[in-house]
Write a protein that holds these residues in place. Sequence first.
Motif, PDB file in Angstrom:
ATOM      1  N   LEU A   1     -12.875  19.961   6.195  1.00 33.93           N
ATOM      2  CA  LEU A   1     -13.681  21.161   5.985  1.00 33.93           C
ATOM      3  C   LEU A   1     -13.625  21.237   4.359  1.00 33.93           C
ATOM      4  N   ARG A   2     -12.476  20.920   3.710  1.00 36.31           N
ATOM      5  CA  ARG A   2     -12.260  21.118   2.214  1.00 36.31           C
ATOM      6  C   ARG A   2     -13.044  19.873   1.563  1.00 36.31           C
ATOM      7  N   LEU A   3     -13.226  18.814   2.192  1.00 40.07           N
ATOM      8  CA  LEU A   3     -13.762  17.745   1.652  1.00 40.07           C
ATOM      9  C   LEU A   3     -15.061  17.167   2.380  1.00 40.07           C
ATOM     10  N   ARG A   4     -15.760  17.991   2.819  1.00 42.11           N
ATOM     11  CA  ARG A   4     -16.890  17.917   3.731  1.00 42.11           C
ATOM     12  C   ARG A   4     -17.776  16.964   2.923  1.00 42.11           C
ATOM     13  N   SER A   5     -18.012  16.975   1.577  1.00 40.38           N
ATOM     14  CA  SER A   5     -18.976  16.044   0.819  1.00 40.38           C
ATOM     15  C   SER A   5     -18.329  14.865   0.481  1.00 40.38           C
ATOM     16  N   TYR A   6     -16.931  14.703   0.636  1.00 39.55           N
ATOM     17  CA  TYR A   6     -16.256  13.233   0.270  1.00 39.55           C
ATOM     18  C   TYR A   6     -16.381  12.241   1.049  1.00 39.55           C
TER      19      TYR A   6
ATOM     20  N   HIS B   1     -11.045   7.318   8.140  1.00 41.74           N
ATOM     21  CA  HIS B   1      -9.793   7.084   8.305  1.00 41.74           C
ATOM     22  C   HIS B   1      -9.257   8.657   8.917  1.00 41.74           C
ATOM     23  N   LEU B   2      -9.688   9.724   8.255  1.00 40.27           N
ATOM     24  CA  LEU B   2      -9.574  11.042   8.759  1.00 40.27           C
ATOM     25  C   LEU B   2      -9.781  11.221  10.242  1.00 40.27           C
TER      26      LEU B   2
END
Length: 321
Positions: free
Chosen positions: A74-79, A85-86
């Motif tokens: 959620l924090r790095l949804r644009s990453y 891997h996540l």
Amino acid sequence: MQILGKLPRIASIVAFVIAGSIVLAGLFGPIVAVPFAIIPLCAGVGILRKRVWGAYGFAIFYFAQLLVVLVILLRLRSYSGGSLHLVVTFIGSLLLGVLYWFTGRSLAASGAPKGRAFPWIVATALTTIPFLFIQNFVIPSAAMEGTLLPGDRILAVMFPPQHPERGKMVLFYSPAERGYILVKRVIAVPGDRLRISRRVVILNGTALDEKYVTHDSSEQDFYPDDFPNEISLPDCAEGHELLSQHVVNGEIVVPAGNYFVLGDNRENSLDSRCWGFVSSSDVVGKPLMIYDSIDQTEEQASSPNQVLLGRRRWARLFKFL
């Protein structure tokens, strides 16, 4: 003596395999991973000793990891880096959590002693809660060389939201490639006036003494010694157009809600001189410390098999930034 059931036997073997995998991963990758092998090792031993909480505790540990993965997603949804891997980690943690939960139920149904729950609760909290606030990254390039090297593994503070300060490093979404997170040094904040003269940064009329800066004479000059200027650079047209709108009396005036950032390795860094300002909404964190470092080239540090390449730089471990 009661014979261990089939499910607990399988679960204990899986736990020992996980422990061994973590040790190997730590030897060839981040050395700090090795102590985490204690958790599956204790689970495997606990299950072999027919302790219900040996299984339940390990299940709770994996269910807690689901929360960490969800927070990161959620924090790095644009990453784009590491998203697959996540997802794999999430699915694996879910499956393992279910395996050990049913193993605990199997042991409980067989009349096995409960064991102690408190150590598992503490271990889960200590290995979960910090990662709701910090996150690890690998440095793939030499853009911050002198401070950060290719192959450095860093921890970054991701929560609460960080407010960039002059002279401090910051992590943010790349203005040029939205799926990537970069780390640079904040040089100017909203309202600051900035120019570069003969490679020296002049901020609000004062020349900065930047001891962290590296000037690599072996690199072909990409940027002119003076900035701002009228020289067109490859792939920088959009950023130059943006910057030109904020030039007053030969200086860049940083607009509200934006920051001007530079790499410490000035001749080998794509930064605000090329793609313009960094929006405050794109800032995601602040580097905290180097927790591991492997001597790698840029190509090796960017490789999917990066953990298998290079020797460890022991002197850089646990260096605060």
